[in-house]
Write a protein that holds these residues in place. Structure first.
Motif, short mmCIF file in Angstrom:
data_model
loop_
_atom_site.label_atom_id
_atom_site.label_comp_id
_atom_site.label_asym_id
_atom_site.label_seq_id
_atom_site.Cartn_x
_atom_site.Cartn_y
_atom_site.Cartn_z
N VAL A 235 -36.52 -47.20 -10.80
CA VAL A 235 -35.08 -47.47 -10.89
C VAL A 235 -34.35 -46.13 -10.98
O VAL A 235 -34.54 -45.37 -11.92
N THR B 166 -31.99 -45.31 -14.30
CA THR B 166 -32.52 -45.16 -15.66
C THR B 166 -33.86 -44.44 -15.74
O THR B 166 -34.20 -43.90 -16.81
N ALA C 109 -38.65 -51.90 -12.60
CA ALA C 109 -38.39 -53.33 -12.64
C ALA C 109 -39.58 -54.08 -12.04
O ALA C 109 -40.54 -53.46 -11.55
N GLY D 231 -33.22 -52.22 -10.66
CA GLY D 231 -33.20 -52.60 -12.07
C GLY D 231 -32.97 -54.08 -12.27
O GLY D 231 -32.91 -54.85 -11.30
N PRO D 232 -32.86 -54.50 -13.54
CA PRO D 232 -32.95 -53.62 -14.71
C PRO D 232 -34.39 -53.24 -15.04
O PRO D 232 -35.32 -53.99 -14.75
N ALA D 233 -34.57 -52.07 -15.64
CA ALA D 233 -35.90 -51.63 -16.04
C ALA D 233 -36.38 -52.46 -17.23
O ALA D 233 -35.60 -52.81 -18.11
N THR E 111 -42.25 -50.53 -16.78
CA THR E 111 -42.15 -49.08 -16.97
C THR E 111 -43.48 -48.52 -17.46
O THR E 111 -43.90 -47.42 -17.05
#
Length: 835
Positions: A390, A393, A397, A403-405, A410
């Protein structure tokens, strides 16, 4: 009825028979027949009084016996009074003895007299016992001989007597209610100065008992989960297969076997040894299970991981086949659930980061078992995860890069970037470095370091899946902390608390898979830390994977799984103590503050070893290491370690040219080791122990030897079983003074030893130890009830010191003498010069 007059008191009374007792004075009389004319005799006959019969008449005739009684009436009255009083006193005394036995303090002579007054049978029994015991005790030689310590391998047997003659007498006296006084010849006095300490009552403290997760609790949790699995396996697979989705079941079975074997090794459970029927049946059944289906990527990856735990030769074909099919499924570093159709690529077909993570983990596990994928695969993996990041950030994802992560993905991205780097040797721009971490990986670690990200697992779905992913990235990067969180200790505590009573975990796709994820997290995260690496502002990570790959090498050499850690100067030194060795390596002189140096000194004195290393033989770093030794240990000197030193052969003897090492020792152990020879450059290359190229393995063998030497060739502690002991929050109920004796010599080689001992004592008893240094020549019985004397080298005790020690012990003090590290020189000085 006839009448008779008593010759004792003159009383006249009626009688019957030939023998009668006077009702007034009790005189016993024998009645003789009266002679003719009422004349007769009266007198003593066999102790009785013979009297005459007085016939019935209006006025009884007085008959006077021959001779008067021997006592008067008044004398007999007083005698009766005295006898009565004495009898009453005896009765009272008898009752008093029954209720409270009298105690008398007597000397040894009276005790011996008491023994002689015993029954002959008791005396004979005790004497026979003493003679038997005396016969068992060897007689002393004619000529005194020097006392020598027995060899370590010899076991001596001593006769432990049941007692002795004096003890038997004392015991008899005690049973008779008599307390014996100390013998007049005793040379040991009670230390009355500390009699008040007798009032201290030990008890287990209650504060903080639930706040800290112990290794024993983790061990118990793993065992409960293992018990649950053993009860839920049929002969070759999980029971009740029909209850699961047909496409998912092979993967669920594979991760269950994987967790069973990993957990069994972690707690050394005999039920899951490789030779057991249970293990053989499960692995054979797993190899026979068809993996084609809707979750093929997961299933094959997890089967490789399960078979790789034991790495049996007979399983290699299955591992290679699964790895080959996974490679066929890969689309430029990405994976979907199943094989792609012909012509499908990452760009024109479905993929997701969860499948991509497990596809990559499967190939990595196969590589650890000997499979060799092409380098292009790992380059594709690195490209995929870099592109999928992403951008805003730095996290990842489930799909795409917008995203969102989320935490689980991660963790997957950071792990795969780290693993892909390990599989391909990449040289840096300088001959002394390898390529630094990629910017994508740095950004991913920064996301994990932010705020509360790493503990978001507590509120997420599929918590076990996320825990396992976090364990992967934590171990791959060596990070003990993400942000302010010690991720393993915090989440392991939460995992233990959420375990079901039957040993399972819930809230995942299936109970077996969720239980397996939790077990893998608990088992792998607690493995011992092999080495720590210090992180500071500067070139601390020229070779990012040096310690990671050395730890892998050590695991294969020692046939054990290890972790490693990155530890920052901003953290408290107590948090470093998971690692037995702290590596400080660079090509420049690190700029460490006085506070940093104080932390390093405390870490070393508390049991750790500082290992400094000059990359490329840097002169600047060598000068830094010499200065650091003086700043940390001004009382000792850094010296070159000779080629005969045990550190060069602690595990593997270094053949050929031995690298030059220098060290600082406290006389018992090494506190610091410095290598001006460049070793870590070879650590960053994937090699295996025993390879023919000794030049490549020598550096790694030396690294392993340093750690083995630092740990005393013993098993490394679990990560959650640190040697560091924190202070209690509550104050102790009292303190016992302990004097540490100071003299002209190395009287304090391990200053943190008594700090740790005092805290352990407090945690066990709620009683503190007030440990203070005291000059040996100033020691007195009133100084402390216990004194401690230690050293590492020979010491000539002066006459004044000997006199003080003698007076202290005879005055009631207890002296503990310790030869630190088992050194013979100090022990010999104590034996021949002090004792």
């Amino acid at each position: 009825m006839a009448l008779v007059r008593c010759p004792g008191c003159g009383q006249v009374f009626e009688f019957n028979g030939s023998r009668v007792s006077c009702p007034s004075c009790g005189t016993v009389m024998r009645i003789a027949p009266p002679p003719p004319g009422m004349v007769g005799e009266a007198g003593p006959v066999d102790g009785e009084v013979e009297t005459l019969v007085i016939p019935q008449s209006p006025a009884p005739l007085r008959v006077t016996p021959v001779g008067e009684p021997w006592l008067s009436d008044t004398a007999k009255m007083w005698i009766g009074i005295v006898v009565g009083v004495l009898m009453f006193a005896l009765v009272l005394d008898w009752f008093r003895m029954k209720i409270t036995p009298a105690k008398k303090v007597v000397d040894e002579t009276k005790v011996e007299q008491l023994a002689h007054d015993m029954a002959d049978s008791e005396i004979a029994r005790l004497k026979a016992q003493v003679e038997k015991l005396e016969a068992q005790v060897p007689k002393p030689p004619e000529t005194p001989v020097a006392v020598q310590a027995p060899p370590a391998a010899v076991t001596t047997t001593q006769v432990k007597p049941e007692g002795n003659w004096q003890a038997a007498l004392n015991d008899l006296a005690h049973r008779q209610g008599i307390t014996t006084a100390p013998a007049a010849t005793s040379t040991t006095a009670r230390n009355e100065a500390f009699a008040s300490l007798m009032a201290l009552k030990p008890e287990r403290p209650k504060d903080g008992a639930d706040a800290v997760l112990t290794d024993a609790q983790i061990n118990a949790s793993i065992k409960k989960g293992l018990d649950w699995f053993i009860n839920h396996f049929a002969k070759h697979r999980l029971a009740n297969a029909e209850a699961y989705d047909a496409g998912m079941f092979p993967g669920v079975d594979a991760i269950s076997v994987y967790a069973l074997l990993t957990a069994g090794q972690a707690i050394k459970d005999e039920r899951v040894r490789p030779s057991t029927t249970l293990v053989k049946d499960l692995l054979d059944g797993l190899k026979e299970m068809p993996m084609e289906g809707s979750y093929e990527t997961y299933s094959r990856s997890l089967r490789i991981s399960a078979l790789g735990v034991l790495d049996r030769r007979e399983d290699r074909a299955t591992i290679d086949n699964d790895a080959h099919l996974l490679l066929e499924s890969c689309k430029q570093g990405a994976f979907d659930y199943m094989h792609p159709q012909p012509g499908q690529t990452r760009a024109n077909s479905r993929w997701d980061n969860s499948n991509s993570q497990y596809g990559g983990l499967g190939i990595w596990a196969a590589s650890e078992a000997g499979y060799r994928p092409p380098n292009q695969f790992w380059k594709d993996v690195e490209s995929h995860w870099t592109d999928a990041q992403v951008k805003l950030t730095g996290g990842w994802a489930y799909q795409g890069n917008t995203g969102p992560a989320i935490l689980s993905m991660t963790c997957a991205g950071a792990t795969m970037l780290m693993l892909s780097r390990d599989q391909v040797t990449v040289e840096g721009t300088s001959p002394n470095t390898t390529a630094p971490l990629s910017r994508a990986l740095e950004r991913g670690l920064e996301w994990l370091d932010e705020g509360e990200h790493v503990v978001e697992v507590k509120g997420a779905g599929h918590p076990g899946y996320t825990l396992y992913g976090l364990e992967r990235v934590g171990l791959a990067t060596g990070y003990k902390f993400f942000g302010k969180h010690d991720w393993y200790k915090e989440l392991a505590k939460w995992a233990v608390e959420t375990q079901q009573k039957d040993g399972s975990w819930v809230n995942g796709d299936t109970v077996p898979s969720e239980t397996a994820f939790h077990l893998l997290f608990l088992a792998r995260g607690r493995e011992p830390v092999f080495m720590g690496k210090l992180r500071w502002d500067g070139n601390w990570t020229n070779r990012p994977r040096d310690v990671a790959l050395l730890t892998r090498f050590a695991g294969k050499a020692l046939e054990q799984t290890f972790n490693w850690q990155v530890l920052g100067t901003q953290r408290d030194w107590m948090e470093w103590t998971d690692a037995p060795v702290m590596l400080i390596t660079s090509d420049e002189a690190p700029k460490l503050t006085d506070e940093d140096v104080a932390k390093l000194r405390s870490y070393a004195l508390a049991g750790g070893l500082i290992f400094t290393h000059a990359e490329g033989g840097s002169a600047a770093f060598n000068a830094f290491a010499a200065d650091l030794a003086k700043r940390m240990f001004p009382e000792y000197e850094m010296k070159t370690l000779p080629a005969t030193h045990g550190i060069y052969s602690a595990l593997v003897p270094i053949a050929g040219t031995v690298p030059v090492l220098a060290g600082v020792s406290n006389g018992s152990r090494l506190l610091m080791v410095h290598s001006p020879t460049d070793l870590t450059k070879q650590w960053g290359v994937r090699i295996n122990p025993g390879e023919k190229d000794r030049a490549r393995t020598m550096a790694s063998d030396m690294g392993v030897n340093v750690v083995v030497w630092a740990t005393g060739k013993q098993d490394l502690r679990r990560r959650t079983d640190s040697a560091y002991v924190a202070e209690r929050t509550e104050k102790p109920v009292g303190k016992i003074p302990v004097a540490r004796l100071k003299y002209e010599g190395n009287w304090d080689p391990e200053p943190w030893g008594w700090v740790r001992e005092a805290r352990l004592f407090d945690r066990a008893t709620s009683i503190g130890l007030d440990v203070k240094g005291v000059d040996l020549v100033a020691l007195e019985p009133k100084t402390a009830p216990v004194a401690f004397l230690t050293g590492t080298a020979a010491h000539q005790f002066t006459d004044a010191e000997v006199k003080v020690v003698k007076e202290y012990v005879e005055g009631g003090g207890m002296l503990l003498i310790d030869s630190c590290g088992g050194g013979e020189a100090f022990a010999e000085s104590v034996r021949t010069n002090l004792l």
